[in-house]
Design a protein around this motif. Sequence first.
Motif, PDB file in Angstrom:
ATOM      1  N   ILE A   1       0.940  -1.107   0.024  1.00 29.52           N
ATOM      2  CA  ILE A   1      -0.073   0.022  -0.012  1.00 29.52           C
ATOM      3  C   ILE A   1       0.827   1.241   0.086  1.00 29.52           C
ATOM      4  O   ILE A   1       0.832   2.324  -0.711  1.00 29.52           O
ATOM      5  N   ALA A   2       1.969   1.295   0.863  1.00 32.21           N
ATOM      6  CA  ALA A   2       2.871   2.537   0.828  1.00 32.21           C
ATOM      7  C   ALA A   2       3.554   2.406  -0.599  1.00 32.21           C
ATOM      8  O   ALA A   2       3.900   3.682  -0.902  1.00 32.21           O
ATOM      9  N   THR A   3       3.820   1.327  -1.048  1.00 32.34           N
ATOM     10  CA  THR A   3       4.679   1.498  -2.474  1.00 32.34           C
ATOM     11  C   THR A   3       3.583   2.205  -3.531  1.00 32.34           C
ATOM     12  O   THR A   3       4.294   2.866  -4.292  1.00 32.34           O
ATOM     13  N   LEU A   4       2.268   1.730  -3.611  1.00 30.87           N
ATOM     14  CA  LEU A   4       1.402   2.524  -4.463  1.00 30.87           C
ATOM     15  C   LEU A   4       1.290   3.913  -4.011  1.00 30.87           C
ATOM     16  O   LEU A   4       1.497   4.524  -4.999  1.00 30.87           O
ATOM     17  N   ARG A   5       1.303   4.197  -2.971  1.00 36.51           N
ATOM     18  CA  ARG A   5       1.362   5.548  -2.501  1.00 36.51           C
ATOM     19  C   ARG A   5       2.371   6.295  -2.853  1.00 36.51           C
ATOM     20  O   ARG A   5       2.498   7.479  -3.387  1.00 36.51           O
ATOM     21  N   ASN A   6       3.559   6.033  -2.531  1.00 39.73           N
ATOM     22  CA  ASN A   6       4.881   6.574  -2.922  1.00 39.73           C
ATOM     23  C   ASN A   6       5.073   6.812  -4.465  1.00 39.73           C
ATOM     24  O   ASN A   6       5.814   7.690  -4.868  1.00 39.73           O
ATOM     25  N   SER A   7       4.618   5.982  -5.224  1.00 41.91           N
ATOM     26  CA  SER A   7       4.548   5.726  -6.617  1.00 41.91           C
ATOM     27  C   SER A   7       4.039   7.384  -7.419  1.00 41.91           C
ATOM     28  O   SER A   7       4.627   7.755  -8.277  1.00 41.91           O
ATOM     29  N   ARG A   8       3.211   7.935  -6.510  1.00 37.70           N
ATOM     30  CA  ARG A   8       2.509   9.274  -7.272  1.00 37.70           C
ATOM     31  C   ARG A   8       2.699  10.305  -6.380  1.00 37.70           C
ATOM     32  O   ARG A   8       2.332  11.535  -6.624  1.00 37.70           O
ATOM     33  N   GLY A   9       3.338  10.090  -4.915  1.00 37.66           N
ATOM     34  CA  GLY A   9       3.409  11.258  -4.025  1.00 37.66           C
ATOM     35  C   GLY A   9       2.154  11.304  -3.333  1.00 37.66           C
ATOM     36  O   GLY A   9       1.136  10.621  -3.731  1.00 37.66           O
ATOM     37  N   GLY A  10       2.093  12.235  -2.649  1.00 34.49           N
ATOM     38  CA  GLY A  10       0.763  12.547  -1.863  1.00 34.49           C
ATOM     39  C   GLY A  10       0.405  11.534  -1.118  1.00 34.49           C
ATOM     40  O   GLY A  10       1.260  10.733  -0.450  1.00 34.49           O
ATOM     41  N   ASN A  11      -0.877  11.375  -0.989  1.00 33.23           N
ATOM     42  CA  ASN A  11      -1.280  10.266   0.139  1.00 33.23           C
ATOM     43  C   ASN A  11      -2.523   9.434  -0.228  1.00 33.23           C
ATOM     44  O   ASN A  11      -3.493   9.138   0.407  1.00 33.23           O
ATOM     45  N   VAL A  12      -2.472   9.010  -1.451  1.00 29.84           N
ATOM     46  CA  VAL A  12      -3.526   8.139  -2.152  1.00 29.84           C
ATOM     47  C   VAL A  12      -2.721   6.945  -2.573  1.00 29.84           C
ATOM     48  O   VAL A  12      -1.829   7.140  -3.543  1.00 29.84           O
TER      49      VAL A  12
END
Length: 237
Positions: free
Chosen positions: A11-22
């Motif tokens: 979940i954190a990997t997916l969030r980090n891939s775009r920045g922000g908090n989604v």
Amino acid sequence: MTKLSVNVNKIATLRNSRGGNVPDLLKVAKDIEDFGAQGITIHPRPDERHIKYQDARDLKKLVRTEFNIEGNPVPSFMDLVLEVKPTQVTLVPDAVDAITSNAGWDTVKHKDFLKEVISTFKSNGIRTSIFVDANIEMVQGAALTGTDRIELYTESYAHEYAKGNKKGVLAFSEAAKVAHELGLGLNAGHDLSLENIKYFKESIPHLLEVSIGHALICESLYLGLENVINMYLNKLK
């Protein structure tokens, strides 16, 4: 019933891939608990490429079930764990550049180091677990470190099961029996999935907890997170 701890690294990997908090890691962790999981696992690495150290601090305030932090006990990791004080710390000997964990500890070679680290964590009220291969000597070595539990590294089981070789579980059941005889609690994790978890659970005595992340998140893309968690819980009964 064996407890299910969900690793939220992906979940954190997916969030980090775009920045922000989604997606919102904290909301997902709360939802996972609401869906019935009995624990949340994170595995922060020094480069913070998925879980960030601040995530550990934020999750500590939120997690109502067991909170398990995995990682190599380098100084920055130890400082984080001693600050956050999770329910459990799982010691994993992964290299800084490792994509994922790929080996258990040599508990004989590193006995003195592990004893020192474990003593520090236990004196702070944190339950300890050591990531080990399904090797009797390594289980026996773990018992000499003072650890509370071991976590069996299950990649080889998953690999053999996928080939149709159910005998690949035998080394794990033997390791589990020895661990129990030595007074060690037993966890397991790595490449466990909806396909192979039921047979593993049925074959391994005294299994307290499994930690599952990658497969569970991948399965959830098709089946939905709440549904998948409940499927795991049913297979772990």
